[in-house]
Motif scaffolding. Structure first.
Motif, short mmCIF file in Angstrom:
data_model
loop_
_atom_site.label_atom_id
_atom_site.label_comp_id
_atom_site.label_asym_id
_atom_site.label_seq_id
_atom_site.Cartn_x
_atom_site.Cartn_y
_atom_site.Cartn_z
N GLU A 97 4.22 10.18 3.25
CA GLU A 97 3.62 10.09 1.92
C GLU A 97 4.56 9.36 0.97
N GLY A 98 4.03 8.41 0.21
CA GLY A 98 4.84 7.70 -0.77
C GLY A 98 5.48 6.43 -0.22
N GLN A 99 5.45 6.28 1.11
CA GLN A 99 6.02 5.09 1.73
C GLN A 99 5.22 3.85 1.31
N ARG A 100 5.92 2.77 1.05
CA ARG A 100 5.22 1.53 0.69
C ARG A 100 5.07 0.66 1.92
N LEU A 101 3.83 0.33 2.23
CA LEU A 101 3.58 -0.52 3.39
C LEU A 101 3.10 -1.89 2.94
N ARG A 102 3.67 -2.90 3.52
CA ARG A 102 3.28 -4.26 3.22
C ARG A 102 2.02 -4.60 4.04
N ILE A 103 0.96 -5.01 3.37
CA ILE A 103 -0.23 -5.48 4.09
C ILE A 103 -0.34 -6.97 3.80
N GLU A 104 -0.20 -7.79 4.81
CA GLU A 104 -0.21 -9.24 4.60
C GLU A 104 -1.60 -9.82 4.77
N ALA A 105 -1.84 -10.91 4.05
CA ALA A 105 -2.98 -11.78 4.26
C ALA A 105 -4.23 -11.09 4.80
N VAL A 106 -4.89 -10.36 3.94
CA VAL A 106 -6.13 -9.75 4.37
C VAL A 106 -7.23 -10.80 4.25
N SER A 107 -7.34 -11.66 5.23
CA SER A 107 -8.41 -12.65 5.17
C SER A 107 -9.51 -12.17 6.09
N VAL A 165 -7.36 -4.80 9.55
CA VAL A 165 -6.25 -5.42 10.28
C VAL A 165 -5.92 -4.49 11.44
N SER A 166 -5.01 -4.90 12.32
CA SER A 166 -4.69 -4.02 13.45
C SER A 166 -3.44 -3.20 13.15
N VAL A 167 -3.31 -2.07 13.85
CA VAL A 167 -2.12 -1.22 13.70
C VAL A 167 -0.88 -2.03 14.07
N LYS A 168 -1.04 -2.85 15.11
CA LYS A 168 0.07 -3.67 15.58
C LYS A 168 0.58 -4.59 14.46
N GLU A 169 -0.37 -5.17 13.74
CA GLU A 169 0.01 -6.07 12.65
C GLU A 169 0.77 -5.33 11.55
N TYR A 206 0.85 -1.18 0.00
CA TYR A 206 0.00 0.00 0.00
C TYR A 206 0.89 1.23 0.00
N VAL A 207 0.62 2.16 -0.93
CA VAL A 207 1.43 3.38 -0.98
C VAL A 207 0.72 4.46 -0.17
N VAL A 208 1.41 4.97 0.85
CA VAL A 208 0.81 5.94 1.77
C VAL A 208 0.50 7.24 1.05
N GLU A 209 -0.72 7.76 1.29
CA GLU A 209 -1.12 9.02 0.70
C GLU A 209 -1.04 10.12 1.72
N LYS A 210 -1.03 11.36 1.23
CA LYS A 210 -1.01 12.52 2.11
C LYS A 210 -2.20 12.43 3.07
N SER A 264 -3.17 7.90 8.11
CA SER A 264 -2.58 7.51 9.38
C SER A 264 -2.61 5.99 9.46
N LEU A 265 -1.77 5.44 10.32
CA LEU A 265 -1.75 3.98 10.46
C LEU A 265 -3.13 3.45 10.85
N GLY A 266 -3.79 4.19 11.74
CA GLY A 266 -5.09 3.76 12.22
C GLY A 266 -6.10 3.64 11.08
N GLU A 267 -6.06 4.64 10.19
CA GLU A 267 -7.00 4.64 9.06
C GLU A 267 -6.75 3.47 8.12
N ILE A 268 -5.46 3.25 7.85
CA ILE A 268 -5.11 2.17 6.93
C ILE A 268 -5.51 0.82 7.53
N ALA A 269 -5.26 0.69 8.83
CA ALA A 269 -5.63 -0.55 9.52
C ALA A 269 -7.13 -0.79 9.41
#
Ligand code: ZN
Length: 704
Positions: A54-64, A36-40, A19-23, A26-31
């Motif tokens: 902004e622009g940071q790539r975040l790995r989101i694993e196994a969204v089951s 998924v949880s912020v912790k994850e 996931y590429v972070v947008e302006k 926040s972590l909470g929103e993405i979670a």
């Protein structure tokens, strides 16, 4: 409605992604967004704190996802699609019988048992290998190869792979009474070739090749071919509430920059209801959108329908959303031209073309919002030939609306009105309505006067054709009087809420159809009449039609009684039978095979797709359809446009209609934002009406 097979196939695999972070993220929103949880997220990305940039790539694993909370505008089938499970399973898991879900409802997406059900088929996504798929569904590569008659491990995006043995074909057949014409996939048998398959299932060879990623015409026995596009093949997305460019990019596995380039978007701002294209235009190729009819494409590009069919190897007029049509020497337009009318403003023009004001301005290099009548603006591609609308509209509507039967004509933005106008200029909430000012009998007398004046004008206008001579068509605006039908919230150009009212809309379309059918030689009877308006304009569109409870049945006898119970009323305790009685009376001296009954609606149906729906009668007990009406539904399907659905249903007016051909036309589905706002634009109501008339005319011509 889509069958369970197509939903399964269209599902997106939900293994990991970046996931590429947008302006502003926040972590909470993405979670929250991915359940998924912020912790994850922190664990997957080895983050120490909560800071992201902004622009940071975040790995989101196994969204089951195990559960999902329903958001406004969601439909059961979309949730099923997005979570890769069939609607039927979603219903079972949540003990839902129909399709009704409500905002905030928590839906179970998996049973408590750990096992994940393996779907029967998988459509290969871009970048997927056989190994990925085998891992995802926990089956062996060898098993997939054997089941799909693969000699090597080479697979192509778009290819349909069978994952387990199952009576797939039988299941599809049970679900629908449309048979071959609606089949979603087909297993190639020895002796088949692409053209016999194309003809049998009413699709073009070129579409089959497009959907199945075939470079040449060679196919193999045992190979499974996708016959119709899924929503992912349509290459168009209508922005919904809460979506961002990056969530849309993620959904379709595209880059944000590509979506921006294709749509000529500069910033990252998009508006709800905006239409985004997901595929760039190729020279001389038109990509069909939902609702486009073949004859409209032909007209927009100055070609004949026959020519277009020949060029694309089409056996019939039926085309599908996402289908690529060769235009021959005509270059496909990457933008359309709109000529500014008196009273226009940018917000209106942007909304009409389903784009944002910002994009409209940047597309035209405009510094200010100042426009003048006659200005030519570049707009999103639109089936429109220069400044003129479709040819049939050469009727002088303004002249027709001059007829008033001696009643005072009041020119309002959402008028004209005759004799009286509504007190409010817009429908500002769901419950607002205005009762009739006159008694039932006087309302009826006034409505007749207005209608007779219109009829006189029509008789003096000459004819578009005589091809409907001898036919009598009853036009039934599906709601009116005390029953407004659906009242739905919508956003105006400034993002403020306005409401549209189904009965006011269907009356407008019905009247446009009425005029055009008469101009083609038919006798036409309306079941309902309004005392204070004929067809209406819609400038500015912020002035939507107000819910006026003043329509009456078009019958002396039903209004004589002059009591409240005689006003049109829908539902179980309503008086729908009067519509039938009016039709019976109109058809009295008409041969049975020259009678047609068309009922117009634009209901809210969350379980149906955002396309027109044609309903014909089908017995609930025997399952047998009314064959003549079904044939007509099938014929008009291609004229109403790509994606149009037909269906048999046990409905009162269809069951009791005295006509040989009786259908209910759900021209718009108000469950969708873009349809709700289409009601407000005269241009789009006119387009809907013309499609119906074209469908009727072509059916009668073909029948001879
Ligand atoms: Zn309705």
């Amino acid at each position: 409605m889509e069958g369970s097979v197509s939903l399964l196939q269209a599902g997106e695999p939900k293994t990991g992604f970046a996931y590429v972070v947008e302006k502003g993220d926040s972590l909470g929103e993405i979670a929250l967004r991915y359940n998924v949880s912020v912790k994850e997220i922190k664990k997957w990305n080895k983050l120490k704190g909560d800071r992201i940039f902004e622009g940071q790539r975040l790995r989101i694993e196994a969204v089951s996802l195990r559960s999902y909370t329903v958001k406004s505008g969601d439909t059961l089938s979309e949730i099923a699609l997005a979570s890769n499970i069939p609607v039927s399973r979603l219903r079972d898991l949540n003990k839902i019988s129909g399709d009704r879900i409500y905002t905030g409802q928590k839906l179970q997406l998996a049973s408590d048992r750990k096992s994940i059900e393996t779907p029967s088929v998988h459509v290969v996504q871009k970048g997927e290998s056989l190994w990925d798929i085998a891992k995802k569904y926990d089956v062996s590569i060898a098993a997939i190869k054997e089941r799909n008659h693969l000699k090597t491990e080479v697979i192509r995006p778009g290819m349909t792979l069978s994952l387990k043995d199952g009576p797939e074909e039988n299941r599809t057949k049970e679900k629908t009474d449309e048979g071959d014409s609606e089949r979603f996939e087909y297993k190639v048998r020895p002796g088949d070739n692409l053209s016999t398959i194309a003809e049998r299932f009413d699709v073009a060879v070129s579409l089959l090749k497009q959907l199945n990623g075939l470079k040449e015409n060679r196919i193999y026995p045992g190979q499974t071919l996708q016959l119709r596009p899924t929503s992912l093949d349509e290459a168009v997305h209508v922005v919904r509430s809460g979506e961002t460019l990056s969530s849309i990019a993620l959904k379709y596995r595209m880059n944000v920059s590509d979506i921006k380039r294709i749509n000529e978007i500069e910033g990252s701002k998009i508006v709800v209801g905006q239409e985004l294209r997901l595929k760039g235009t190729k020279p001389n190729v038109y990509i069909v959108e939902r609702g486009d009819a073949l004859w409209e494409v032909a007209q927009a590009y100055g070609m004949g329908v026959g020519e277009l069919k020949r060029l694309n190897g089409l056996a019939s007029d039926r085309i599908y959303p996402g289908q690529e049509l060769q235009l021959g020497t005509a270059p496909a337009r990457s933008f359309g031209t709109y000529t500014v009318k008196k009273g226009d403003y940018l917000g209106r023009i942007a909304r009409l073309h389903q784009m944002s004001v910002a994009d409209l301005k940047s597309m035209n290099n405009m510094k200010s919002a100042l426009i003048h009548p006659g200005d030519q603006l570049k707009v999103k591609p639109f089936l429109q030939k220069g400044s003129e609308w479709l040819k049939i509209s050469e009727i002088n509507w303004d002249d027709l609306m001059g007829s008033s039967g001696g009643l005072r004509k009041i020119t309002l933005g959402n008028g004209p009105y005759y004799g009286s106008r509504p007190k409010a200029r817009r429908q500002s909430n769901r419950r607002y309505y205005e009762s009739a000012r006159l008694s039932l009998w006087n309302t009826y007398k006034r409505a007749r006067k207005l209608q007779v004046a219109l009829d006189r004008k029509i008789s003096k206008m000459g004819r578009l054709s005589n091809c409907l001579n001898g036919w009598h068509i009853v036009i039934d605006p599906g709601h009116g009087g005390l029953d407004p039908g659906a009242v739905v919230a919508n956003l105006d150009g400034n993002g403020d809420k306005v409401y549209v009212v189904e009965d006011e809309y269907v009356y407008d379309v019905a009247l446009r159809v009425y005029v055009m059918l008469r101009l083609n030689g038919a006798d036409v009877t309306l079941t309902l009449l309004s005392p204070n308006h004929l067809i209406r304009h819609s400038d500015p569109p912020v002035q939507t039609f107000v819910n006026e409870k003043n329509e009456v049945y078009n019958s002396r006898a039903f209004n004589r009684g002059n009591s409240r119970s005689h006003w049109p009323k829908g539902g179980r305790n309503g008086n729908l039978s009067r519509r039938i009685a009016i039709a019976e009376n109109a058809f009295k001296h008409v041969p049975k095979n020259r009678r047609m009954f068309l009922s117009f609606h634009a209901d809210i149906d969350h379980s149906a797709p955002n396309v027109p729906l044609v309903l014909y009668y089908r017995s609930r007990r025997t399952g047998r359809p009314d064959r003549a009406s079904k044939r007509f539904a099938k014929s008009i399907q291609s004229f109403l446009g790509a994606g149009t659905v037909i269906r048999g249903q046990n409905l009162y007016v269809l069951r009791n209609s005295p006509a040989n051909i009786s259908v209910m036309l759900e021209l718009r589905n108000l469950a969708y934002m873009d349809h709700a706002w289409a009601l407000r634009f005269e241009e789009l109501r006119q387009r809907d009406a013309e499609k119906v008339v074209r469908g009727v005319v072509e059916y009668v011509k073909k029948k001879g």
